[in-house]
Design a protein around this motif. Structure first.
Motif, PDB file in Angstrom:
ATOM      1  N   GLN A   1       0.826  -1.206   0.000  1.00 16.26           N
ATOM      2  CA  GLN A   1       0.000   0.000   0.000  1.00 16.26           C
ATOM      3  C   GLN A   1       0.860   1.255   0.000  1.00 16.26           C
ATOM      4  O   GLN A   1       0.590   2.210  -0.743  1.00 16.26           O
TER       5      GLN A   1
ATOM      6  N   GLU B   1       1.392   7.434  -6.244  1.00 18.30           N
ATOM      7  CA  GLU B   1       0.188   8.255  -6.390  1.00 18.30           C
ATOM      8  C   GLU B   1       0.408   9.668  -5.872  1.00 18.30           C
ATOM      9  O   GLU B   1       0.002  10.652  -6.508  1.00 18.30           O
TER      10      GLU B   1
ATOM     11  N   ALA C   1       3.415   0.215  -9.920  1.00 22.45           N
ATOM     12  CA  ALA C   1       2.578   1.390  -9.682  1.00 22.45           C
ATOM     13  C   ALA C   1       2.969   2.549 -10.596  1.00 22.45           C
ATOM     14  O   ALA C   1       2.117   3.348 -11.002  1.00 22.45           O
TER      15      ALA C   1
ATOM     16  N   GLN D   1       7.046  -3.550  -6.656  1.00 26.94           N
ATOM     17  CA  GLN D   1       5.802  -2.866  -6.273  1.00 26.94           C
ATOM     18  C   GLN D   1       5.805  -1.405  -6.703  1.00 26.94           C
ATOM     19  O   GLN D   1       4.785  -0.905  -7.223  1.00 26.94           O
TER      20      GLN D   1
ATOM     21  N   ARG E   1       2.432   1.843  -3.455  1.00 19.72           N
ATOM     22  CA  ARG E   1       1.459   2.384  -4.401  1.00 19.72           C
ATOM     23  C   ARG E   1       1.163   3.854  -4.095  1.00 19.72           C
ATOM     24  O   ARG E   1       1.104   4.693  -4.999  1.00 19.72           O
ATOM     25  N   GLU E   2       0.990   4.162  -2.822  1.00 20.48           N
ATOM     26  CA  GLU E   2       0.670   5.538  -2.437  1.00 20.48           C
ATOM     27  C   GLU E   2       1.838   6.484  -2.690  1.00 20.48           C
ATOM     28  O   GLU E   2       1.624   7.668  -2.970  1.00 20.48           O
TER      29      GLU E   2
END
Length: 246
Positions: A67, A74, A126, A122, A70-71
């Motif tokens: 998580q 983002e 992303a 990861q 990914r963040e």
């Protein structure tokens, strides 16, 4: 803020609060990139680096956590509007003699692979859609000479870097032409991690063709060169002063 700092291409450099990652962040910023400085834990150090670079921001995130990985991507795009270059530098190791098989237990393997291999994967997965959107995105993975020859701080570490090398080639084959993927494999580099590597330093300084230990700036220059090399993909560039020749 200058026009370059406001509108330049964006680079995310994982694990960039110190050492090689910090040098890469500084070199990219000097070349006109808006840089995202990142670390999992060294928040104050990362913030200090970002504060010195035009257009840079600091984002905390552990690449080993799906998580957070990914963040991290983002938030990079949310704050800076795009992503042109990903430098996968975040890594970890344990210093374990290669013959001490019992010390390199499953916990050690999982700790190292979680950051060095899975973490790299990861963040990359992303980032790819955003890199593809630019039409000329680039990824530079930070590997090691330990991934190219039987050396390194531990067997799990060396295996993790060999995996990065092959991941680089596999991604390059599948992500072109929109995204280029290359890696830099440093030899012995002068960082806090290697400060007490007395014998390896002596060997490199006398036996390697360039007869000196590398600097973080040496690695940063190689990263920038690959970021700019528009017709190069799938390469693992050794930055080791010619150590591999010995």
């Amino acid at each position: 803020m200058t026009e370059t700092a406001a509108t330049g291409p964006v680079a995310l450099v994982t694990g960039s609060s110190s050492g090689i990652g910090e040098a890469v962040a500084r070199r990219l910023a000097a070349a006109g990139y808006r840089v995202v400085v990142n670390s999992a834990r060294s928040v104050a150090a990362g913030q200090a680096v970002a504060a010195e670079l035009p257009g840079a921001v600091y984002l905390q995130g552990d690449v080993a956590d799906p998580q957070q990985a990914r963040e991290l991507v983002e938030r990079t795009v949310e704050q800076l509007g795009r992503l042109d270059l990903l430098v996968n530098n975040a890594g970890t190791t344990r210093i374990i003699p290669h013959g001490d098989l019992a010390a390199a237990d499953g916990e050690v393997w999982r700790e190292i692979l979680d950051v060095n291999v899975i973490g790299t994967w990861q963040v990359t997965t992303a980032a790819v859609p955003h890199l593809e959107a630019t039409g000329q995105g680039a990824i530079v993975n930070i590997s090691s000479i330990a991934g190219c020859r039987p050396a390194g701080s531990s067997v799990p570490y060396a295996v993790s870097k060999a995996a990065i090398n092959h991941m680089t080639r596999l991604l390059a084959a599948s992500l072109g032409p929109a995204v280029r993927v290359n890696a830099v494999a440093p030899g012995l580099i002068d960082t806090p991690w290697t400060a007490d590597f007395t014998e390896p330093r002596k060997w490199v300084s006398t036996q390697a063709p360039l007869q000196r230990v590398g600097t973080t700036e040496d690695v940063a220059e190689a990263v920038l060169a690959l970021a700019r090399a528009a017709y190069t993909t799938g390469e693992v560039l050794l930055v080791d002063g010619g150590t591999h020749l010995r």
